[in-house]
Scaffold this motif. Structure first.
Motif, short mmCIF file in Angstrom:
data_model
loop_
_atom_site.label_atom_id
_atom_site.label_comp_id
_atom_site.label_asym_id
_atom_site.label_seq_id
_atom_site.Cartn_x
_atom_site.Cartn_y
_atom_site.Cartn_z
N THR A 88 0.85 -1.19 0.00
CA THR A 88 0.00 0.00 0.00
C THR A 88 0.89 1.24 0.00
O THR A 88 2.00 1.23 0.55
N PHE A 89 0.38 2.29 -0.63
CA PHE A 89 1.09 3.56 -0.73
C PHE A 89 0.08 4.67 -0.55
O PHE A 89 -0.97 4.65 -1.19
N VAL A 90 0.39 5.63 0.29
CA VAL A 90 -0.46 6.81 0.45
C VAL A 90 0.26 7.95 -0.26
O VAL A 90 1.37 8.33 0.12
N ILE A 91 -0.38 8.46 -1.32
CA ILE A 91 0.24 9.52 -2.11
C ILE A 91 -0.75 10.65 -2.32
O ILE A 91 -1.96 10.48 -2.11
N GLY A 92 -0.25 11.78 -2.73
CA GLY A 92 -1.10 12.94 -3.02
C GLY A 92 -0.35 14.22 -2.76
O GLY A 92 0.88 14.24 -2.80
N GLU A 93 -1.11 15.26 -2.50
CA GLU A 93 -0.51 16.58 -2.33
C GLU A 93 0.60 16.61 -1.29
O GLU A 93 1.58 17.31 -1.44
N HIS A 94 0.43 15.83 -0.21
CA HIS A 94 1.41 15.83 0.88
C HIS A 94 2.64 15.00 0.54
O HIS A 94 3.68 15.12 1.18
N SER A 95 2.53 14.09 -0.43
CA SER A 95 3.61 13.17 -0.77
C SER A 95 3.55 12.86 -2.26
O SER A 95 2.95 11.86 -2.66
N GLN A 96 4.16 13.71 -3.06
CA GLN A 96 4.10 13.54 -4.50
C GLN A 96 5.02 12.40 -4.93
O GLN A 96 6.24 12.49 -4.77
N GLN A 97 4.40 11.35 -5.45
CA GLN A 97 5.13 10.17 -5.92
C GLN A 97 4.48 9.63 -7.17
O GLN A 97 3.28 9.82 -7.38
N ALA A 98 5.27 8.91 -7.96
CA ALA A 98 4.74 8.10 -9.05
C ALA A 98 4.89 6.65 -8.60
O ALA A 98 5.93 6.27 -8.06
N VAL A 99 3.83 5.85 -8.78
CA VAL A 99 3.87 4.44 -8.40
C VAL A 99 3.67 3.60 -9.66
O VAL A 99 2.66 3.75 -10.34
N GLN A 100 4.66 2.76 -9.95
CA GLN A 100 4.58 1.85 -11.09
C GLN A 100 3.96 0.54 -10.63
O GLN A 100 4.40 -0.03 -9.63
N ILE A 101 2.93 0.09 -11.36
CA ILE A 101 2.18 -1.10 -10.97
C ILE A 101 2.18 -2.10 -12.12
O ILE A 101 1.68 -1.79 -13.21
N PRO A 102 2.73 -3.30 -11.91
CA PRO A 102 2.61 -4.32 -12.94
C PRO A 102 1.13 -4.65 -13.14
O PRO A 102 0.44 -4.99 -12.19
#
Length: 154
Positions: A88-102
């Motif tokens: 699990t990953f919590v992303i958004g305005e507070h934590s800008q990330q790109a998540v690669q998903i197979p």
């Protein structure tokens, strides 16, 4: 981390006018192969968009430029060393990330917090309107060991 899942912290360039965040660059390793298209979806607080997977080799790249989401990925691939794992990953305005998903892994997201969220995806395959590359399960399926109501963690 599930085999094939990668994350990239996105640089937020801020000044008195606001901020700028690069979401895709062809020189980033996480975008190999390169995306075939991009789209965004808007979802309301508490909405869960899960579960789905792709069977034709698609890789998704999720970014959340506004709001906050909890992404979940479940690996049930028979040939995977991480079979049975959930990330699990919590992303958004507070934590800008790109998540690669197979794409062969089950995946989805939930909007957390009190604001609508925008998800941008850069998939590696074009969407086929005549024959979509998607298998679906309900968000509360017993086949995937995740409770969407549980507290998110990063």
């Amino acid at each position: 981390m599930i085999e094939g899942v990668e994350t990239r912290k996105l640089q937020v360039n801020t000044d008195e006018r606001g901020h700028l965040v690069e979401m895709f660059r062809e020189d980033w390793d996480e975008y190999d192969p390169e995306p075939a298209m991009s789209y965004f979806s808007m979802s309301y607080p508490g909405v869960i968009r899960a579960w789905h997977r792709h069977t034709r080799g698609q890789i998704d790249h999720f970014v959340c430029p506004q709001g906050r989401i909890k992404i979940a990925v479940y690996d049930d691939r028979d040939d995977s060393p991480t079979q049975g794992e959930v990330n699990t990953f919590v992303i958004g305005e507070h934590s800008q990330q790109a998540v690669q998903i197979p794409g062969a892994c089950w995946h989805g997201f939930k909007v957390i917090g009190n604001e609508q969220a925008f998800l941008v995806n850069f998939p590696t395959n074009l969407y086929d309107y005549e024959d979509p590359d998607e298998e679906r399960l309900p968000h509360d399926t017993d086949e995937i060991p995740l409770d969407w109501g549980a507290e998110p963690h990063e």
